[in-house]
Design an enzyme around this catalytic site. Structure first.
Site, PDB file in Angstrom:
ATOM      1  N   CYS A 276       0.824  -1.210   0.000  1.00 39.86           N
ATOM      2  CA  CYS A 276       0.000   0.000   0.000  1.00 39.86           C
ATOM      3  C   CYS A 276       0.860   1.262   0.000  1.00 39.86           C
TER       4      CYS A 276
ATOM      5  N   CYS B 206      -1.634   1.687  -3.017  1.00 39.42           N
ATOM      6  CA  CYS B 206      -2.627   2.758  -2.809  1.00 39.42           C
ATOM      7  C   CYS B 206      -2.017   4.155  -2.818  1.00 39.42           C
TER       8      CYS B 206
ATOM      9  N   LYS C  45      -0.221   5.328  -6.075  1.00 45.53           N
ATOM     10  CA  LYS C  45      -1.293   5.345  -7.075  1.00 45.53           C
ATOM     11  C   LYS C  45      -2.173   6.576  -6.898  1.00 45.53           C
TER      12      LYS C  45
ATOM     13  N   TYR D 166      -8.711  -3.473 -11.777  1.00 51.10           N
ATOM     14  CA  TYR D 166      -8.687  -2.072 -11.368  1.00 51.10           C
ATOM     15  C   TYR D 166      -7.289  -1.469 -11.444  1.00 51.10           C
TER      16      TYR D 166
ATOM     17  N   GLU E  29      -6.549   1.905 -13.519  1.00 50.57           N
ATOM     18  CA  GLU E  29      -6.063   3.089 -12.794  1.00 50.57           C
ATOM     19  C   GLU E  29      -4.751   3.593 -13.389  1.00 50.57           C
TER      20      GLU E  29
ATOM     21  N   VAL F  55      -3.663 -13.021   7.596  1.00 52.11           N
ATOM     22  CA  VAL F  55      -4.525 -11.876   7.287  1.00 52.11           C
ATOM     23  C   VAL F  55      -4.039 -11.173   6.014  1.00 52.11           C
TER      24      VAL F  55
ATOM     25  N   HIS G 143     -26.731  20.231  -1.021  1.00 49.58           N
ATOM     26  CA  HIS G 143     -26.751  20.827  -2.344  1.00 49.58           C
ATOM     27  C   HIS G 143     -25.732  21.954  -2.442  1.00 49.58           C
TER      28      HIS G 143
ATOM     29  N   GLU H  73     -25.523  13.932  -3.293  1.00 48.86           N
ATOM     30  CA  GLU H  73     -26.964  14.074  -3.083  1.00 48.86           C
ATOM     31  C   GLU H  73     -27.772  13.300  -4.126  1.00 48.86           C
TER      32      GLU H  73
HETATM   33  P1  FAD Z   1       1.415  -6.224   1.906  1.00 49.02           P
HETATM   34  O1  FAD Z   1       1.069  -4.802   2.154  1.00 49.02           O
HETATM   35  O2  FAD Z   1       1.728  -6.606   0.498  1.00 49.02           O
HETATM   36  O3  FAD Z   1       2.633  -6.558   2.864  1.00 49.02           O
HETATM   37  C1  FAD Z   1       3.280  -7.792   2.861  1.00 49.02           C
HETATM   38  C2  FAD Z   1       4.751  -7.580   3.180  1.00 49.02           C
HETATM   39  O4  FAD Z   1       5.347  -8.839   3.505  1.00 49.02           O
HETATM   40  C3  FAD Z   1       5.542  -7.039   2.007  1.00 49.02           C
HETATM   41  O5  FAD Z   1       6.383  -5.999   2.413  1.00 49.02           O
HETATM   42  C4  FAD Z   1       6.340  -8.248   1.538  1.00 49.02           C
HETATM   43  O6  FAD Z   1       7.528  -7.891   0.875  1.00 49.02           O
HETATM   44  C5  FAD Z   1       6.598  -8.939   2.852  1.00 49.02           C
HETATM   45  N1  FAD Z   1       6.930 -10.369   2.730  1.00 49.02           N
HETATM   46  C6  FAD Z   1       6.465 -11.258   1.830  1.00 49.02           C
HETATM   47  N2  FAD Z   1       6.966 -12.485   2.068  1.00 49.02           N
HETATM   48  C7  FAD Z   1       7.761 -12.362   3.150  1.00 49.02           C
HETATM   49  C8  FAD Z   1       8.527 -13.281   3.888  1.00 49.02           C
HETATM   50  N3  FAD Z   1       8.578 -14.580   3.569  1.00 49.02           N
HETATM   51  N4  FAD Z   1       9.249 -12.821   4.943  1.00 49.02           N
HETATM   52  C9  FAD Z   1       9.226 -11.508   5.293  1.00 49.02           C
HETATM   53  N5  FAD Z   1       8.482 -10.598   4.635  1.00 49.02           N
HETATM   54  C10 FAD Z   1       7.751 -11.029   3.579  1.00 49.02           C
HETATM   55  N6  FAD Z   1      -5.965  -1.170  -1.563  1.00 49.02           N
HETATM   56  C11 FAD Z   1      -6.843  -0.226  -1.146  1.00 49.02           C
HETATM   57  O7  FAD Z   1      -7.501  -0.409  -0.122  1.00 49.02           O
HETATM   58  N7  FAD Z   1      -7.008   0.936  -1.840  1.00 49.02           N
HETATM   59  C12 FAD Z   1      -6.305   1.206  -2.962  1.00 49.02           C
HETATM   60  O8  FAD Z   1      -6.480   2.265  -3.554  1.00 49.02           O
HETATM   61  C13 FAD Z   1      -5.358   0.252  -3.402  1.00 49.02           C
HETATM   62  N8  FAD Z   1      -4.610   0.492  -4.494  1.00 49.02           N
HETATM   63  C14 FAD Z   1      -3.661  -0.403  -4.877  1.00 49.02           C
HETATM   64  C15 FAD Z   1      -2.886  -0.109  -5.990  1.00 49.02           C
HETATM   65  C16 FAD Z   1      -1.931  -0.988  -6.415  1.00 49.02           C
HETATM   66  C17 FAD Z   1      -1.076  -0.637  -7.612  1.00 49.02           C
HETATM   67  C18 FAD Z   1      -1.731  -2.207  -5.705  1.00 49.02           C
HETATM   68  C19 FAD Z   1      -0.676  -3.169  -6.149  1.00 49.02           C
HETATM   69  C20 FAD Z   1      -2.503  -2.518  -4.608  1.00 49.02           C
HETATM   70  C21 FAD Z   1      -3.476  -1.619  -4.189  1.00 49.02           C
HETATM   71  N9  FAD Z   1      -4.291  -1.885  -3.072  1.00 49.02           N
HETATM   72  C22 FAD Z   1      -5.221  -0.958  -2.667  1.00 49.02           C
HETATM   73  C23 FAD Z   1      -4.199  -3.160  -2.342  1.00 49.02           C
HETATM   74  C24 FAD Z   1      -3.382  -3.018  -1.062  1.00 49.02           C
HETATM   75  O9  FAD Z   1      -2.124  -2.476  -1.352  1.00 49.02           O
HETATM   76  C25 FAD Z   1      -3.245  -4.392  -0.404  1.00 49.02           C
HETATM   77  O10 FAD Z   1      -4.522  -4.948  -0.218  1.00 49.02           O
HETATM   78  C26 FAD Z   1      -2.535  -4.335   0.943  1.00 49.02           C
HETATM   79  O11 FAD Z   1      -1.271  -3.748   0.831  1.00 49.02           O
HETATM   80  C27 FAD Z   1      -2.416  -5.747   1.512  1.00 49.02           C
HETATM   81  O12 FAD Z   1      -1.739  -5.709   2.729  1.00 49.02           O
HETATM   82  P2  FAD Z   1      -1.015  -7.021   3.291  1.00 49.02           P
HETATM   83  O13 FAD Z   1      -0.604  -6.672   4.684  1.00 49.02           O
HETATM   84  O14 FAD Z   1      -1.845  -8.211   3.079  1.00 49.02           O
HETATM   85  O15 FAD Z   1       0.272  -7.209   2.371  1.00 49.02           O
HETATM   86  P1  NA7 Z   2      -7.213  -8.564 -11.432  1.00 47.22           P
HETATM   87  O1  NA7 Z   2      -8.339  -7.796 -10.858  1.00 47.22           O
HETATM   88  O2  NA7 Z   2      -7.063  -9.995 -11.118  1.00 47.22           O
HETATM   89  O3  NA7 Z   2      -7.263  -8.338 -13.000  1.00 47.22           O
HETATM   90  C1  NA7 Z   2      -6.329  -8.899 -13.860  1.00 47.22           C
HETATM   91  C2  NA7 Z   2      -6.641  -8.525 -15.290  1.00 47.22           C
HETATM   92  O4  NA7 Z   2      -5.656  -9.073 -16.144  1.00 47.22           O
HETATM   93  C3  NA7 Z   2      -7.967  -9.071 -15.755  1.00 47.22           C
HETATM   94  O5  NA7 Z   2      -8.520  -8.137 -16.648  1.00 47.22           O
HETATM   95  C4  NA7 Z   2      -7.563 -10.365 -16.451  1.00 47.22           C
HETATM   96  O6  NA7 Z   2      -8.464 -10.754 -17.452  1.00 47.22           O
HETATM   97  C5  NA7 Z   2      -6.249  -9.970 -17.077  1.00 47.22           C
HETATM   98  N1  NA7 Z   2      -5.352 -11.089 -17.291  1.00 47.22           N
HETATM   99  C6  NA7 Z   2      -5.037 -12.079 -16.414  1.00 47.22           C
HETATM  100  N2  NA7 Z   2      -4.135 -12.908 -16.947  1.00 47.22           N
HETATM  101  C7  NA7 Z   2      -3.863 -12.440 -18.177  1.00 47.22           C
HETATM  102  C8  NA7 Z   2      -3.004 -12.867 -19.209  1.00 47.22           C
HETATM  103  N3  NA7 Z   2      -2.221 -13.935 -19.060  1.00 47.22           N
HETATM  104  N4  NA7 Z   2      -2.971 -12.151 -20.357  1.00 47.22           N
HETATM  105  C9  NA7 Z   2      -3.758 -11.057 -20.504  1.00 47.22           C
HETATM  106  N5  NA7 Z   2      -4.595 -10.602 -19.561  1.00 47.22           N
HETATM  107  C10 NA7 Z   2      -4.648 -11.292 -18.410  1.00 47.22           C
HETATM  108  O7  NA7 Z   2      -5.806  -7.924 -11.087  1.00 47.22           O
HETATM  109  P2  NA7 Z   2      -5.300  -6.483 -10.748  1.00 47.22           P
HETATM  110  O8  NA7 Z   2      -3.835  -6.562 -11.018  1.00 47.22           O
HETATM  111  O9  NA7 Z   2      -6.058  -5.396 -11.369  1.00 47.22           O
HETATM  112  O10 NA7 Z   2      -5.600  -6.430  -9.184  1.00 47.22           O
HETATM  113  C11 NA7 Z   2      -4.899  -7.280  -8.347  1.00 47.22           C
HETATM  114  C12 NA7 Z   2      -5.724  -7.697  -7.192  1.00 47.22           C
HETATM  115  O11 NA7 Z   2      -5.934  -6.637  -6.332  1.00 47.22           O
HETATM  116  C13 NA7 Z   2      -7.063  -8.263  -7.581  1.00 47.22           C
HETATM  117  O12 NA7 Z   2      -7.048  -9.639  -7.384  1.00 47.22           O
HETATM  118  C14 NA7 Z   2      -8.067  -7.560  -6.699  1.00 47.22           C
HETATM  119  O13 NA7 Z   2      -8.826  -8.458  -5.941  1.00 47.22           O
HETATM  120  C15 NA7 Z   2      -7.237  -6.678  -5.815  1.00 47.22           C
HETATM  121  P3  NA7 Z   2      -9.620 -11.861 -17.201  1.00 47.22           P
HETATM  122  O14 NA7 Z   2     -10.777 -11.103 -16.626  1.00 47.22           O
HETATM  123  O15 NA7 Z   2      -9.058 -12.893 -16.248  1.00 47.22           O
HETATM  124  O16 NA7 Z   2      -9.856 -12.419 -18.547  1.00 47.22           O
END
Ligand code: FAD
Ligand code: NA7
Length: 484
Positions: A53, A58, A61, A193, A197, A320, A460, A465
């Site tokens: 995040c 997040c 982004k 998404y 985005e 979690v 408003h 609204e």
């Molecule tokens: P993470 O935040 O991924 O943390 C896991 C950590 O564990 C990482 O630092 C990883 O490197 C570390 N790790 C992994 N394996 C090991 C290991 N074996 N030993 C030690 N450390 C390890 N969510 C929202 O709510 N709003 C948003 O707008 C949003 N935008 C997003 C945009 C993008 C581009 C992405 C990729 C995600 C976005 N998310 C958003 C999703 C959000 O970031 C995740 O849901 C959230 O960070 C999950 O938290 P987590 O604690 O499960 O894992």
């Molecule tokens: P998502 O929401 O899993 O979306 C992945 C997108 O990529 C989706 O449109 C897929 O199409 C597409 N996709 C998956 N595999 C391929 C391959 N091999 N080639 C072309 N396109 C593909 O992932 P995001 O990265 O946006 O978000 C990550 C997670 O964050 C997501 O799981 C959310 O729950 C939160 P499809 O619909 O499968 O045909």
């Protein structure tokens, strides 16, 4: 100390869920260590503590989305009477520096916070030796740690497609926010998404993104809303290559990337040249390094199944956040689940995480936010005859002067057709969507009904609204477009 272990609790993963859990556990008297380790991306991008995040999700982004909205606002400002100099253009390297500086300050605050709260931070990659023992791979060598309880909060990382050139030449959301060059003409593969985005803010910043869609847009979201999101992006000049999959990426002599792709319906193969190829094809749970089998923890499709108390199949090992199977992958979900788990473990709480009706926002140029059921899920759950859909297009006041398109500003409420007319889902497409839907999420969780919504006095002139003015049902067939 409970039992003869180094710690009461070891949290594996210092992201949203892991940190929340670790800090809460310490607050209730537990002795806690939190491991966090980030493997660099194939192009070498790496980052600090705090998880996805803060570093590559997040936060960056939202900042890039904001940068893109600001560009739009500057253009609109002229219509509002501001004397805006002729050409404005973004400075990618300045933007990246600002974003990365903010991230570094958050990393710093996170470390100080852990130290203040007495969470022992271990910058190491954790893997199980047995169900009470972890091996942490540190820069200085391996360290063995024992704990009575473990919380797995390792999150996930972006996937790469299995095609030639994908890893060598493509990047992902892990790289884009710190990219050391302008992205230029960018192919965004994936219409989830994250893909939409990224394409949205790149367009707003003046680059040329194209979205490649394998099947549908925004799988899992309300498909009428998904269609409107895509249409609003196309209206802004973002092309969507539909029913298309990439075949290969090659680097040309001039350094640009030649992408070959195939239309899955016609079989037609085509190609185009891009400066950047960004894979947004989903994320993979980081189970592989954990050696889960040593602890006897079961995984399912690179995720970990848990029960309603976040317990894995091993009673003292919990999980979690994004790593758990079948739940929303969102920061506030991970945070609340982690916090509630710590309270159940160390503060005699019995409160469980409620994964239902979690509100979320897609930060596309025209933002989409929703809470509760999509229209299709409501139909699936209750039957088409049992639901009523109230909907309407609307015109944000502030769109008139700069003559912004209002074509896709739309709200709908999916509700019970008879009885109390409980609201099952709310969907909003328009400005500041997250801010609009957050309060409605609390209302929906409190049992919001259509009569209550209709008797709520609007503020408003706002766009929120519009939810209090929903009078047209889809069933009536009346035109949901406002007259003026
Ligand atoms: P993470 O935040 O991924 O943390 C896991 C950590 O564990 C990482 O630092 C990883 O490197 C570390 N790790 C992994 N394996 C090991 C290991 N074996 N030993 C030690 N450390 C390890 N969510 C929202 O709510 N709003 C948003 O707008 C949003 N935008 C997003 C945009 C993008 C581009 C992405 C990729 C995600 C976005 N998310 C958003 C999703 C959000 O970031 C995740 O849901 C959230 O960070 C999950 O938290 P987590 O604690 O499960 O894992
Ligand atoms: P998502 O929401 O899993 O979306 C992945 C997108 O990529 C989706 O449109 C897929 O199409 C597409 N996709 C998956 N595999 C391929 C391959 N091999 N080639 C072309 N396109 C593909 O992932 P995001 O990265 O946006 O978000 C990550 C997670 O964050 C997501 O799981 C959310 O729950 C939160 P499809 O619909 O499968 O045909």
């Amino acid at each position: 100390l409970r039992g003869n272990y180094d710690y009461d609790l070891v949290v594996i993963g210092g992201g949203s869920g892991g940190l929340a859990c670790a800090k809460e556990a310490v607050a209730h008297g537990a002795r806690v260590a939190c491991l966090d380790f980030v493997k660099p991306t194939p192009t070498g991008t790496k980052w600090g503590v705090g998880g996805t995040c803060v570093n590559v999700g997040c936060i960056p982004k939202k900042l890039m989305h904001q940068a893109s909205l600001l560009g739009e606002s500057v253009h609109e400002a002229a219509a509002y009477g501001w004397n805006v100099e002729d050409k404005i253009k973004p400075d990618w390297s300045k933007l990246v520096t600002s974003v990365q500086n903010h991230i570094k300050s958050v990393n710093w605050v996170t470390r100080v916070d852990m130290r203040d709260k007495k969470v022992e931070y271990i910058n190491g990659l954790g893997s199980f030796v047995d169900s009470h023992t972890l091996s942490a791979k540190l820069k200085s060598g391996d360290r063995t740690i024992t704990s009575q309880t473990f919380v797995i909060a390792v999150g996930g990382r972006p996937r790469y497609p299995n095609i030639p050139g994908a890893v060598e030449y493509g990047i992902t959301s892990d790289d884009i926010f710190s990219l050391d060059r302008e992205p230029g003409k960018t192919l965004v593969v994936g219409a989830g998404y994250i893909g939409l985005e990224c394409a949205g803010f790149l367009k707003g910043l003046g680059y040329e993104p194209t979205v490649m869609v394998r099947s549908i847009v925004l799988r899992g979201f309300d498909q009428q809303m998904a269609g409107l999101v895509a249409a609003s992006m196309e209206e802004r000049g973002i092309p969507f290559l539909r029913k298309t999959v990439p075949l290969s990426v090659e680097k040309q002599a001039d350094g640009r990337l030649l992408v070959k792709y195939e239309n899955t319906e016609t079989g037609e193969v085509d190609s185009d040249v891009f400066d950047t190829v960004l894979w947004a094809i989903g994320r993979k749970g980081l189970v592989d390094d954990l050696n889960l089998q040593n602890a006897g923890v079961l995984s399912q499709k690179d995720k970990i199944p848990v029960d309603s108390e976040e317990t894995t199949n091993v009673p003292h090992i919990y999980a979690v956040g994004d790593i758990i199977y079948g739940k929303p992958e969102l920061t506030p979900v991970a945070v609340l689940a982690g916090r509630l788990l710590a309270r159940r473990l160390y503060a005699d709480s019995t409160l469980r995480m409620d994964y239902a009706d979690v509100a979320t926002t897609v930060f596309t140029p025209l933002e989409y936010a929703c809470v509760g059921l999509s229209e299709e899920d409501a139909v699936k759950t209750y039957g088409a005859e049992e639901i009523e859909v109230f909907h309407g297009y609307y015109k944000p006041t502030e769109f008139f002067i700069p003559q912004k398109s209002v074509r896709y500003c739309y709200v709908k409420a999916v509700a019970q057709r008879t009885g109390d007319q409980l609201v099952y889902g709310l969907h909003y497409l328009g400005p500041v969507a997250g801010e609009v839907i957050q309060g409605f999420a609390a209302a929906l969780k409190s049992g919001l009904t259509i009569p209550t919504l209709m008797n709520t006095v609007g503020i408003h002139p706002t766009t929120a609204e519009e939810f209090t003015r929903l009078s047209i049902t889809k069933r009536s067939g009346l035109d949901p477009t406002p007259a003026s």
